[in-house]
Design an enzyme around this catalytic site. Structure first.
Site, mmCIF file in Angstrom:
data_model
loop_
_atom_site.group_PDB
_atom_site.id
_atom_site.type_symbol
_atom_site.label_atom_id
_atom_site.label_comp_id
_atom_site.label_asym_id
_atom_site.label_seq_id
_atom_site.Cartn_x
_atom_site.Cartn_y
_atom_site.Cartn_z
ATOM 1 N N ASP A 1 0.870 -1.183 0.000
ATOM 2 C CA ASP A 1 0.000 0.000 0.000
ATOM 3 C C ASP A 1 0.912 1.241 0.000
ATOM 4 O O ASP A 1 0.822 2.095 0.861
ATOM 5 C CB ASP A 1 -0.988 0.004 1.187
ATOM 6 C CG ASP A 1 -0.307 0.059 2.551
ATOM 7 O OD1 ASP A 1 0.845 -0.402 2.669
ATOM 8 O OD2 ASP A 1 -0.920 0.573 3.511
ATOM 9 N N HIS B 1 8.994 -0.449 9.104
ATOM 10 C CA HIS B 1 8.318 -1.738 9.297
ATOM 11 C C HIS B 1 8.470 -2.661 8.082
ATOM 12 O O HIS B 1 8.872 -3.822 8.203
ATOM 13 C CB HIS B 1 6.809 -1.504 9.510
ATOM 14 C CG HIS B 1 6.465 -0.429 10.481
ATOM 15 N ND1 HIS B 1 6.363 -0.664 11.827
ATOM 16 C CD2 HIS B 1 6.171 0.892 10.305
ATOM 17 C CE1 HIS B 1 6.022 0.464 12.446
ATOM 18 N NE2 HIS B 1 5.898 1.414 11.543
HETATM 19 C C1 BDR Z 1 2.257 -0.468 8.695
HETATM 20 O O1 BDR Z 1 1.307 0.571 8.453
HETATM 21 C C2 BDR Z 1 1.681 1.346 7.355
HETATM 22 O O2 BDR Z 1 1.502 2.702 7.584
HETATM 23 C C3 BDR Z 1 3.120 1.009 7.050
HETATM 24 O O3 BDR Z 1 3.356 1.085 5.664
HETATM 25 C C4 BDR Z 1 3.283 -0.396 7.567
HETATM 26 O O4 BDR Z 1 2.971 -1.354 6.599
HETATM 27 C C5 BDR Z 1 2.831 -0.277 10.081
HETATM 28 O O5 BDR Z 1 1.821 -0.332 11.038
HETATM 29 CA CA CA Z 2 2.662 -0.714 4.271
#
Ligand code: BDR
Ligand code: CA
Length: 345
Positions: free
Chosen positions: A16, A266
């Site tokens: 995303d 992340h």
């Molecule tokens: C996840 O949420 C999104 O904003 C980041 O891309 C990551 O995949 C972390 O909580």
């Molecule tokens: Ca993400």
């Protein structure tokens, strides 16, 4: 999780894109052992059509216009979509501006791409999800055997022993589409699926704290400064400039909301663990998603003490070798950046 025949790991990556998703894509492009089979786009950080534009543009930046990119479902299974412009910027890539992509999206739907590629090489492909699980849930509804057709599912999502980042106990990717995560967990965590899915939640990904120093190291590896300007008077480095502009926004967000000038990356950690699971230590546990809560919707409820007496359905990462990860991230993406600018590395 390399294929013994080719020595490479075929990856289907659902994104995303999103700042940290874009870093994960660059890491995948920079990893010699990764074979990117396709990238699928889902709504999350931004709406799916913007995700698709970002994804095409980032792959083009990395010199990978050959990778198929497909768009999937634009809204969660049953809930209204929410996006995260405060975290990732109105278009998802912070302050970065990339040229408009030069090629169209795939004509097949993301769920079809996932199913068809999994069927074409049964047991070989590693599925990596870096956003809400909506596309994967749709693929499962169309092909319930999917968990038995792939090598393994690796997902960034959940918070198993730590606080959430969207609500007190829930993490973004699960919170956006909890019903999708529930479906995915039940199907991929079934006892007859050859390998339990691997989940990297905030428990480990919030240890992957990128600082301006990491970016500086990466830039030096690419022969430039962290804003992309060349150390030897040559032209600016487009990859490093992108990273600098995207990450400045992400770091400002973390400085406001998490109290440090840096950024949790992340998704790159999850991608790196999909390529090399030895980067994380895991514990098999039974997890359910709260879909009916008032305060806790999207919580990954984890039976650490085995009170349910049910077999585990998830390998949850409980610690990560973030030092090795950051060394690899800087080296690999730095080398990619140098290569794209025609600088010897
Ligand atoms: C996840 O949420 C999104 O904003 C980041 O891309 C990551 O995949 C972390 O909580
Ligand atoms: Ca993400």
């Amino acid at each position: 999780m390399a294929d013994p025949a080719s020595g490479r790991t075929p990856l289907l990556i659902d994104v995303d894109t999103g700042i940290d998703d874009s870093l994960a894509l660059l890491y995948a492009c920079a990893s010699p052992e990764a074979e990117i089979v396709g990238v699928t786009c889902v709504s999350g950080n931004v709406e799916a059509s913007q995700v698709a534009l970002n994804t095409l543009a980032v792959l083009e930046l990395a010199g990978r216009s050959d990778v198929e990119v497909a768009i999937g479902r634009r809204v969660p299974l049953v809930r209204e979509l929410r996006t995260a412009p405060d975290t990732h910027g109105p278009r998802g890539l912070g302050y970065a501006e990339l040229p408009d992509p030069q090629r169209p999206l795939a004509t097949r739907h993301a769920a079809d791409l996932i199913i068809e590629e999994a069927r074409s090489r049964p047991g070989k492909v590693t599925l990596v999800t870096l956003g809400p699980l909506t596309n994967l849930a749709v693929a499962l509804l169309l092909e319930p055997q999917l968990p038995r057709l792939v090598r393994r599912l690796v997902l960034m999502g959940g918070s198993y022993r730590s606080a959430g980042n969207t609500a007190p106990t829930s993490e973004w990717n699960v919170a956006v589409d909890p019903e999708a995560m529930q479906l995915v967990l039940r199907a991929f965590g079934a006892p007859d699926v050859p390998q339990r899915p691997l989940a990297l939640g905030l428990d480990v990904t919030e240890h992957a704290k990128l600082t301006p120093d990491h970016l500086e190291h990466l830039a030096r590896r690419a022969g430039c400064r962290s804003d992309g300007s060349s150390l030897s008077g040559g032209r600016p480095n487009a990859v490093v400039r992108f990273l600098g502009d995207a990450l400045r926004f992400y770091m400002e967000f973390h400085s406001r909301s998490d109290g440090f000038y840096g950024a949790f990356i992340h998704d790159p950690l999850a991608l790196a663990a999909a390529l090399d699971p030895s980067l994380v230590r895991t514990v098999p546990v039974t997890v359910e998603v709260e879909v009916g809560g008032i305060l806790t919707t999207g919580e990954t409820v984890t039976d650490w003490r085995r009170t349910w007496g049910r077999p585990p359905n998830l390998d949850v990462a409980v610690s990560a070798d973030v030092e090795t990860f950051f060394t690899r991230f800087q080296d690999r993406v730095g080398r990619l950046a140098a290569g794209r600018a025609g600088v010897a590395s």
